[in-house]
Write a protein that holds these residues in place. Structure first.
Motif, PDB file in Angstrom:
ATOM      1  N   GLU A 225       0.828  -1.213   0.000  1.00  0.00           N
ATOM      2  CA  GLU A 225       0.000   0.000   0.000  1.00  0.00           C
ATOM      3  C   GLU A 225       0.860   1.261   0.000  1.00  0.00           C
TER       4      GLU A 225
ATOM      5  N   ASN B 209      -5.082   8.524   3.751  1.00  0.00           N
ATOM      6  CA  ASN B 209      -4.794   7.115   3.545  1.00  0.00           C
ATOM      7  C   ASN B 209      -4.418   6.483   4.889  1.00  0.00           C
TER       8      ASN B 209
ATOM      9  N   ASP C  56      -1.676  11.361   1.492  1.00  0.00           N
ATOM     10  CA  ASP C  56      -1.186  10.686   2.693  1.00  0.00           C
ATOM     11  C   ASP C  56      -2.117  10.891   3.882  1.00  0.00           C
TER      12      ASP C  56
ATOM     13  N   VAL D  45      -1.038   4.639   5.037  1.00  0.00           N
ATOM     14  CA  VAL D  45       0.118   5.540   5.055  1.00  0.00           C
ATOM     15  C   VAL D  45       0.278   6.132   6.453  1.00  0.00           C
TER      16      VAL D  45
ATOM     17  N   SER E 299       0.962   4.028  -2.963  1.00  0.00           N
ATOM     18  CA  SER E 299       0.717   5.428  -2.634  1.00  0.00           C
ATOM     19  C   SER E 299       1.803   6.332  -3.202  1.00  0.00           C
TER      20      SER E 299
END
Length: 111
Positions: free
Chosen positions: A30, A74, A71, A77, A34
C-alpha cells in the motif's frame, strides 16, 4: 523529470536501524502504491550511520500538496508513518513534526 533530495536522521541504535532497513527492504504494498500514485517515478534512500539521504524523481503530476493530501487521507500511510517515527529522529533544523527535510542543491557538475 524533476528530482528532489531529502535528509533525515535515525535513532542512533543499531537494532532499530536494522529494523528500519528491514522494513524498507519489503515496504508494504500500500505504501509503494501510494508513492507511485502521487507521481513519484523513482526513489532511493542511502544511509551513513544514522543519517539518511533520499533522492526522489517525479513526473509532471507530482506536487507536495497532492502527496500530503493523499497521505493524510490514507489510513495505511498514516499507520506506516506512525510506525516509522519509532526509528526516525528529526534532523537538526527541522520544523516540529517534520520528518524528511528538503535539501538545496549547491553544486552540479555537467559535461
Amino acid at each position: 523529470m524533476k528530482q528532489y533530495t531529502f535528509a533525515l536522521d535515525l535513532v542512533n541504535d543499531p537494532q532499530l536501524i536494522m529494523e528500519y532497513e528491514n522494513f524498507h527492504r519489503a515496504i508494504w504494498p500500500e505504501i509503494e502504491s501510494s508513492i507511485l500514485e502521487a507521481g513519484v517515478t523513482k526513489m532511493q534512500i542511502f544511509r551513513f550511520e544514522d543519517r539518511l539521504f533520499m533522492i526522489m524523481e517525479v513526473d509532471d503530476s507530482f506536487s507536495f500538496e497532492k502527496k500530503a493530501h493523499m497521505d493524510e487521507h490514507n489510513p495505511k500511510v498514516q499507520e506506516w508513518e506512525q510506525l516509522m517515527w519509532k526509528y526516525q529522529s528529526a534532523i537538526p533544523g527541522a520544523k516540529e513534526n517534520e520528518k524528511w527535510v528538503l535539501m538545496n542543491k549547491i553544486f552540479e557538475l555537467k559535461k
